[in-house]
Design a protein around this motif. Structure first.
Motif, PDB file in Angstrom:
ATOM      1  N   ALA B 114      17.654   6.403-142.655  1.00 31.21           N
ATOM      2  CA  ALA B 114      17.937   5.082-142.086  1.00 31.21           C
ATOM      3  C   ALA B 114      18.363   4.123-143.198  1.00 31.21           C
ATOM      4  O   ALA B 114      18.014   4.314-144.365  1.00 31.21           O
ATOM      5  N   PRO B 115      19.115   3.073-142.829  1.00 29.49           N
ATOM      6  CA  PRO B 115      19.538   2.099-143.855  1.00 29.49           C
ATOM      7  C   PRO B 115      18.364   1.433-144.550  1.00 29.49           C
ATOM      8  O   PRO B 115      18.480   1.012-145.699  1.00 29.49           O
ATOM      9  N   THR B 116      17.261   1.282-143.825  1.00 27.40           N
ATOM     10  CA  THR B 116      16.045   0.729-144.447  1.00 27.40           C
ATOM     11  C   THR B 116      14.909   1.717-144.263  1.00 27.40           C
ATOM     12  O   THR B 116      14.817   2.374-143.220  1.00 27.40           O
ATOM     13  N   ALA B 117      14.041   1.786-145.230  1.00 27.25           N
ATOM     14  CA  ALA B 117      12.956   2.762-145.180  1.00 27.25           C
ATOM     15  C   ALA B 117      11.945   2.398-144.103  1.00 27.25           C
ATOM     16  O   ALA B 117      11.776   1.214-143.766  1.00 27.25           O
ATOM     17  N   TYR B 118      11.274   3.404-143.586  1.00 33.71           N
ATOM     18  CA  TYR B 118      10.221   3.181-142.600  1.00 33.71           C
ATOM     19  C   TYR B 118       9.135   2.324-143.254  1.00 33.71           C
ATOM     20  O   TYR B 118       8.667   2.623-144.345  1.00 33.71           O
ATOM     21  N   PRO B 119       8.730   1.237-142.599  1.00 40.98           N
ATOM     22  CA  PRO B 119       7.725   0.343-143.217  1.00 40.98           C
ATOM     23  C   PRO B 119       6.433   1.080-143.564  1.00 40.98           C
ATOM     24  O   PRO B 119       5.955   1.897-142.788  1.00 40.98           O
ATOM     25  N   ASP B 120       5.899   0.756-144.681  1.00 45.41           N
ATOM     26  CA  ASP B 120       4.706   1.445-145.166  1.00 45.41           C
ATOM     27  C   ASP B 120       3.502   0.523-145.031  1.00 45.41           C
ATOM     28  O   ASP B 120       2.807   0.213-146.004  1.00 45.41           O
ATOM     29  N   ASP B 121       3.255   0.041-143.795  1.00 46.30           N
ATOM     30  CA  ASP B 121       2.159  -0.903-143.595  1.00 46.30           C
ATOM     31  C   ASP B 121       1.134  -0.388-142.586  1.00 46.30           C
ATOM     32  O   ASP B 121       0.279  -1.145-142.124  1.00 46.30           O
ATOM     33  N   GLY B 122       1.255   0.876-142.207  1.00 47.47           N
ATOM     34  CA  GLY B 122       0.303   1.462-141.277  1.00 47.47           C
ATOM     35  C   GLY B 122       0.598   1.175-139.821  1.00 47.47           C
ATOM     36  O   GLY B 122      -0.089   1.692-138.937  1.00 47.47           O
ATOM     37  N   LYS B 123       1.576   0.356-139.552  1.00 47.52           N
ATOM     38  CA  LYS B 123       1.952   0.078-138.160  1.00 47.52           C
ATOM     39  C   LYS B 123       2.979   1.096-137.683  1.00 47.52           C
ATOM     40  O   LYS B 123       3.476   1.900-138.460  1.00 47.52           O
ATOM     41  N   ILE B 124       3.291   0.989-136.404  1.00 49.38           N
ATOM     42  CA  ILE B 124       4.158   1.999-135.804  1.00 49.38           C
ATOM     43  C   ILE B 124       5.468   1.361-135.363  1.00 49.38           C
ATOM     44  O   ILE B 124       5.471   0.303-134.728  1.00 49.38           O
ATOM     45  N   TYR B 125       6.559   2.026-135.668  1.00 48.13           N
ATOM     46  CA  TYR B 125       7.876   1.449-135.430  1.00 48.13           C
ATOM     47  C   TYR B 125       8.821   2.449-134.766  1.00 48.13           C
ATOM     48  O   TYR B 125       8.692   3.652-134.966  1.00 48.13           O
ATOM     49  N   ASN B 126       9.750   1.905-134.024  1.00 48.05           N
ATOM     50  CA  ASN B 126      10.892   2.662-133.518  1.00 48.05           C
ATOM     51  C   ASN B 126      12.155   2.207-134.239  1.00 48.05           C
ATOM     52  O   ASN B 126      12.258   1.032-134.627  1.00 48.05           O
ATOM     53  N   TRP B 127      13.091   3.105-134.342  1.00 45.98           N
ATOM     54  CA  TRP B 127      14.383   2.697-134.868  1.00 45.98           C
ATOM     55  C   TRP B 127      15.221   2.092-133.758  1.00 45.98           C
ATOM     56  O   TRP B 127      15.353   2.669-132.669  1.00 45.98           O
ATOM     57  N   ASP B 128      15.784   0.914-134.018  1.00 45.65           N
ATOM     58  CA  ASP B 128      16.666   0.244-133.060  1.00 45.65           C
ATOM     59  C   ASP B 128      18.066   0.203-133.652  1.00 45.65           C
ATOM     60  O   ASP B 128      18.338  -0.558-134.587  1.00 45.65           O
ATOM     61  N   GLU B 129      18.930   0.987-133.074  1.00 46.27           N
ATOM     62  CA  GLU B 129      20.278   1.094-133.640  1.00 46.27           C
ATOM     63  C   GLU B 129      21.086  -0.180-133.406  1.00 46.27           C
ATOM     64  O   GLU B 129      21.973  -0.513-134.200  1.00 46.27           O
ATOM     65  N   ASP B 130      20.766  -0.920-132.328  1.00 42.66           N
ATOM     66  CA  ASP B 130      21.526  -2.149-132.054  1.00 42.66           C
ATOM     67  C   ASP B 130      21.336  -3.185-133.165  1.00 42.66           C
ATOM     68  O   ASP B 130      22.253  -3.920-133.517  1.00 42.66           O
ATOM     69  N   THR B 131      20.124  -3.255-133.671  1.00 40.21           N
ATOM     70  CA  THR B 131      19.855  -4.233-134.735  1.00 40.21           C
ATOM     71  C   THR B 131      19.738  -3.559-136.101  1.00 40.21           C
ATOM     72  O   THR B 131      19.480  -4.228-137.105  1.00 40.21           O
ATOM     73  N   THR B 132      19.918  -2.258-136.106  1.00 36.63           N
ATOM     74  CA  THR B 132      19.757  -1.424-137.315  1.00 36.63           C
ATOM     75  C   THR B 132      18.494  -1.825-138.091  1.00 36.63           C
ATOM     76  O   THR B 132      18.554  -2.156-139.277  1.00 36.63           O
ATOM     77  N   SER B 133      17.407  -1.793-137.366  1.00 33.93           N
ATOM     78  CA  SER B 133      16.135  -2.136-138.005  1.00 33.93           C
ATOM     79  C   SER B 133      14.996  -1.398-137.321  1.00 33.93           C
ATOM     80  O   SER B 133      15.139  -0.881-136.199  1.00 33.93           O
ATOM     81  N   TRP B 134      13.844  -1.369-137.999  1.00 31.38           N
ATOM     82  CA  TRP B 134      12.644  -0.799-137.424  1.00 31.38           C
ATOM     83  C   TRP B 134      11.945  -1.869-136.595  1.00 31.38           C
ATOM     84  O   TRP B 134      11.713  -2.976-137.086  1.00 31.38           O
ATOM     85  N   VAL B 135      11.606  -1.544-135.380  1.00 31.52           N
ATOM     86  CA  VAL B 135      10.977  -2.510-134.471  1.00 31.52           C
ATOM     87  C   VAL B 135       9.563  -2.027-134.188  1.00 31.52           C
ATOM     88  O   VAL B 135       9.351  -0.890-133.735  1.00 31.52           O
TER      89      VAL B 135
END
Lengths: 324, 138
Positions: B114-135
């Protein structure tokens, strides 16, 4: 009678030393890989479907013939969010083979279908002989497993499911996600079972037992993601790999297991793809082709063994079976 | 046992277990060797490890799990080939289909990132291609 124990005219079906003889053979394709987890989120992939399984007989095969044996590989390990890849076909080709054959004299078994990732049903393009299990779904709906299609015995995958409810008994949201089991040659993959307090990934469908008493082509188990009780789906008897297990809040994880080599077993589904130790769904097991006939060795090819009055030629790699 | 992938127009069509002499004698088309235990530019083996965690009731559960490790073997062509994978002859590597348009191929591993790394804060995220970010998933 010429030779003790063999070439006895009218005694059982031992091959005559100079005439045609019957062969029984097994063709098992490569198993499908387990599904990954979609978007690298908290969810569970379905187990991979088993490779197609064909057990048949060819009567009165002439001597001096060469049969080409191709052993299909197990599907590659799934990368993060994808459907598991399909296993590859196995086949034996040559003159004199009868049903089920294709137009090129192949007795051909198709590879197992890949397990679905989370958010996805198993009915994708990767479906093979046995369907892969469905992935869990983030919107709480059930995701069905893949159907069985292609050449060779196989069964559908089980469904995956995702369960979500605010929960007073725990100081955290309650999420569970289980993948469906991959189909096996002898039985369909199990469904994910979940309730308010637990979730279990679907077990891989059982394989089938061949004439050598060994089971082949078991489906892969579905993965599970839980924060309460639960467990991953086990691999189906016949080389299916167990699904992965992810226990939230305790960082406990067991990786998905690959299908056993030379069985056509499906690989286990992945629990939590971003976890570096779990990654994606695991690989399918490679296929196998085995030929047997009564009596002592009179043919060449593969690894030769004997048991119960039969000679076995086991191909774990492609090669030629030459009737002697 | 060696594995070979059949390549047509840069895409893997079939993967079989075979030795080179069988490929030379009986297999038409372009076949390229691939390594079953290779992933992300690393050749792996597996060993058993024990894992433990504390249940809600305070009891400890211990299971035996397989865990892979880098065995320093030859990581032939970066990844084991799968049907539908790309064979990139310039990189001399196999890799899976691209999952999202914004993700790029890591040259060292031939895995998509992914353009940005998966957040390393213990929370859970999905990849959102529309905003190109982890949500974050609530």
């Amino acid at each position: 009678m010429s030779g003790f124990g063999y070439n006895v005219s009218g005694f059982g079906a031992f091959p005559n030393r100079s005439g045609p003889y019957d062969i029984q053979f097994l063709v098992v394709a490569g198993g499908g890989a387990g599904g990954g987890t979609n978007s690298q989120n908290y969810a569970s992939g379905g187990g991979g479907g088993a490779g197609g399984y064909i057990a048949t007989t060819a009567s009165q095969i002439e001597r001096g013939l060469t049969f080409t044996v191709v052993v299909g590989a197990g599907a590659a390990e799934t990368v993060t969010s994808y459907y598991g890849a399909a296993g590859a076909t196995s086949r034996i080709q040559g003159a004199g083979l009868t049903s089920p054959i294709d137009s090129s004299n192949n007795v051909l078994a198709n590879g197992g279908g890949g397990g679905a990732p989370s958010e996805s049903a198993g009915g994708g393009a990767n479906n093979g002989t046995s369907g892969g299990g469905g992935g869990s779904s983030l919107n709480t709906s059930t995701k069905s497993g893949g159907s069985a299609s292609g050449s060779g015995d196989g069964n559908a995958g089980g469904y995956g499911h995702w369960f979500n409810a605010p929960q007073a008994a725990y100081n955290r949201p309650l999420h569970h996600a289980g993948g469906g089991g991959g189909g096996g040659a002898g039985a369909a993959g199990g469904n994910c079972t979940n309730s308010f307090t637990s979730t279990y990934g679907g077990n891989g469908g059982a394989g089938k037992q061949w004439l050598n008493s060994t089971y082949y082509a078991g489906g892969g188990g579905g993965a599970v993601w839980v924060n309460t009780d639960g467990g991953q789906g086990s691999g189906g008897n016949g080389g299916g790999g167990a699904g992965g297990y992810w226990r939230n809040y305790s960082s406990a994880v067991t990786v998905a297991v690959a299908g056993t080599a030379n069985t056509g077993g499906g690989g286990g589904g992945a629990p939590m793809a971003y976890q570096s130790s779990s990654r994606g769904g695991h690989s399918g097991g490679s296929g196998v082709v085995i030929v047997r006939y009564e009596g002592g060795q009179i043919a060449t090819g593969g690894t030769v063994s004997s048991a119960g009055g039969y000679t076995y030629h086991t191909f774990t790699s492609s090669g030629n079976f030459v009737t002697g | 046992m060696a594995h070979f992938a059949k390549i047509q127009d840069g895409v893997v069509q079939d993967v079989i277990v075979a030795e080179q002499d069988f490929i030379d004698a009986y297999c038409e088309g372009a076949w390229v060797q691939t390594s079953y235990n290779t992933f992300g530019g690393v050749h792996y083996s597996y060993h058993e490890v024990e894992k433990s965690w504390v249940e809600d009731n305070g009891e400890t559960t211990t299971v035996t799990s397989l865990e892979r490790y880098d065995d320093s073997g030859i990581a032939l062509r970066k990844n084991y080939a799968g049907i539908g994978f790309t064979y990139d002859s310039e990189r001399d590597a196999f890799y899976a289909p691209q999952p999202y348009a914004s993700w790029t191929l890591n040259d060292a591993t031939c895995l998509w990132e992914a353009p940005t790394a998966y957040p390393d804060d213990g929370k859970i995220y999905n990849w959102d291609e529309d905003t190109t970010s982890w949500v974050e998933v609530e």
